[in-house]
Design an enzyme around this catalytic site. Sequence first.
Site, PDB file in Angstrom:
ATOM      1  N   GLY A  74       0.827  -1.195   0.000  1.00 57.53           N
ATOM      2  CA  GLY A  74       0.000   0.000   0.000  1.00 57.53           C
ATOM      3  C   GLY A  74       0.863   1.248   0.000  1.00 57.53           C
ATOM      4  CB  CYS A 101       5.181  -4.064   0.278  1.00 60.22           C
ATOM      5  SG  CYS A 101       5.940  -2.446   0.009  1.00 60.22           S
ATOM      6  CE1 TYR A 102       1.088   1.100   5.532  1.00 62.35           C
ATOM      7  CE2 TYR A 102      -0.660  -0.542   5.566  1.00 62.35           C
ATOM      8  CZ  TYR A 102      -0.138   0.659   6.008  1.00 62.35           C
ATOM      9  OH  TYR A 102      -0.817   1.418   6.940  1.00 62.35           O
ATOM     10  CG  HIS A 188       5.532  -5.389  -4.492  1.00 62.79           C
ATOM     11  ND1 HIS A 188       4.231  -5.307  -4.062  1.00 62.79           N
ATOM     12  CD2 HIS A 188       6.146  -4.268  -4.042  1.00 62.79           C
ATOM     13  CE1 HIS A 188       4.047  -4.174  -3.392  1.00 62.79           C
ATOM     14  NE2 HIS A 188       5.199  -3.528  -3.364  1.00 62.79           N
ATOM     15  CD  GLU A 190       2.698  -8.267  -5.373  1.00 67.42           C
ATOM     16  OE1 GLU A 190       2.323  -7.151  -4.970  1.00 67.42           O
ATOM     17  OE2 GLU A 190       3.500  -8.986  -4.745  1.00 67.42           O
ATOM     18  CB  SER A 242     -22.519  -6.521 -25.747  1.00 65.68           C
ATOM     19  OG  SER A 242     -21.477  -7.396 -25.374  1.00 65.68           O
ATOM     20  N   GLY A 243     -22.444  -9.035 -27.952  1.00 66.63           N
ATOM     21  CA  GLY A 243     -21.568  -9.591 -28.967  1.00 66.63           C
ATOM     22  C   GLY A 243     -20.185  -9.882 -28.418  1.00 66.63           C
ATOM     23  N   GLY A 244     -19.890  -9.337 -27.227  1.00 66.57           N
ATOM     24  CA  GLY A 244     -18.607  -9.577 -26.591  1.00 66.57           C
ATOM     25  C   GLY A 244     -18.602 -10.898 -25.846  1.00 66.57           C
ATOM     26  CB  ILE A 245     -15.777 -12.994 -24.633  1.00 63.13           C
ATOM     27  CG1 ILE A 245     -15.659 -14.441 -24.141  1.00 63.13           C
ATOM     28  CG2 ILE A 245     -15.051 -12.022 -23.712  1.00 63.13           C
ATOM     29  CD1 ILE A 245     -14.252 -14.973 -24.153  1.00 63.13           C
ATOM     30  CG  ASP A 246     -16.904  -9.945 -20.451  1.00 66.53           C
ATOM     31  OD1 ASP A 246     -16.058 -10.858 -20.501  1.00 66.53           O
ATOM     32  OD2 ASP A 246     -16.597  -8.748 -20.307  1.00 66.53           O
ATOM     33  CB  SER A 247     -23.003 -10.303 -22.847  1.00 62.09           C
ATOM     34  OG  SER A 247     -22.588 -10.167 -24.192  1.00 62.09           O
ATOM     35  CB  THR A 248     -21.047 -14.561 -25.713  1.00 64.01           C
ATOM     36  OG1 THR A 248     -21.221 -13.441 -26.579  1.00 64.01           O
ATOM     37  CG2 THR A 248     -21.351 -15.838 -26.495  1.00 64.01           C
ATOM     38  CE  LYS A 387     -12.721  -9.497 -21.844  1.00 61.49           C
ATOM     39  NZ  LYS A 387     -14.062  -8.916 -21.966  1.00 61.49           N
TER      40      LYS A 387
END
Length: 531
Positions: A74, A101-102, A188, A190, A242-248, A387
């Site tokens: 942080g 870290c923090y 870090h 990560e 919408s045609g995008g991958i998420d809504s599909t 994603k």
Amino acid sequence: MPLHTGTVRPHWTHTDHEDDMPSKVIIIDYGSQVTQLIARRVREAGVYSEIHSCVTTAEQVAAMKPQAVILSGGPASVGEADAPALDPGFLELGVPVLGICYGMQLLAQNLGGKLAQSLTREYGPADLNLTAPCALWEGITSPSRVWMSHGDKVMVPPSGFAVTASTSTLEVAAMADESRKIYAVQFHPEVHHSVDGERMLHNFLFKVVGIKPDWTMSSFVERVVKEMAEQVGDKHVVCALSGGIDSTVVAVLLHRAIGRRLHCIFVDNGLLRLGEGDEVVSYLREHFDLNLNFVQAQERFLSKLKGVEDPEKKRKIIGHTFIEIFDEEAKKLSEVDFLAQGTLYPDVIESVSHKGPSAVIKSHHNVGGLPDTMKLKLIEPLRELFKDEVRKVAAELGMPDSIVWRHPFPGPGLAIRVLGEVTEERLAILRQADKIVQQELRESGWYRKVWQGFAVLLPLKTVGVMGDGRTYEHVIALRVVDSVDAMTADWARLPAELIERMSGRIINEVKGVNRVVYDVSSKPPSTIEWE
């Protein structure tokens, strides 16, 4: 706009399927810009993780039944009056703890160690010398290159802690209380700059915690389909495609859960890529037998956009018009009780500040509620996925690569890639140019290598020469970027011959264009989209 409060709880916190729950790591967010990376690295190891604000109490975390807790980095200094604090109860949960870290500084402060503020902030690479045996170091050779980003430092570790690593400028770069299974690192692990960071995190998860790597997309699909079927019961759900991958992906998951009680609405706003609407609708109808209402609303959108050049006004017009049309269509389905949305985990995280609700920096329209006029309950099956995990779910569901790996496409569509006024003529020019970009990226093998690639029509014309004549025509900008999650991005170093081929084809094949430029800006300070 007033919000409906019928939001469904995240599915992995349900208590009615505790026997089916995956192993879980809770990450406490103290405001680091890379906290999401911790969650991603843990999930990539096959372990489910959740990020929670540092205002979350130990009692709340205990109810989540985690196998381990990670304290993030942080920007604050532990000596500041309003600095985020550590709930001591996190150390009494009986599970291993890793401070980063923090998080390390908080552990030192709360357990009786001594800290000091560095004269200068240490930012960048450092060689980590492993000075004592530690479970985190198994399989790692000293020195190991790590990434530092801190202002404070631990001078004396708390009682019971051994110093396990140092650098040329930092005597206590890592410490551990093996008996209590509390570990802390000043760097870090990560970030990819820490060469052995992934191994260190794996050592924590599998050597220290002994956790089971049971977070897979196949198990996710099985569980979420089961939960949605129980949640919806015999009711009906409406979903905006919408045609995008998420809504599909949302639509296909729900179709598995409730079949034809799912009602999908696809609105063609006239701002899609060439042939995209027909392609998505045909695929979904052919392979999944969806109840799909294909609404042709091109004229309605374009008429409202006539004469509008300001990008924010364009966004608002498109958003409001979509809601109007979707509301009209949804009202025709009197039996519907739920609305499905493609909300992703980054949307949820960004809508809750690490300082609590009062300090939210960015809110998302699809997080937390709906307009009161709709009176529908939300169902968000992707609410806890990143994603890249959505793409894995799509592959698990057997979707073709053309959908799984389709580049992200903005909600306002081509309206924010046609800079200035949106007209049929200008959209036609952009669609043809963009089609060439997509074709060349695919045929060259670069489509899967980059995050996003597209064309932008600029609001100016330039002088050119074609044949023996003078031209005064449009300019196309090419925007191709590398990214992991779109939070940051760098311009893609495409081969010069590929850029040359795109440029030559656009100028020769798209009537009205005589110049092509390549965008070499990164995010930040620029954004991926031009508007």
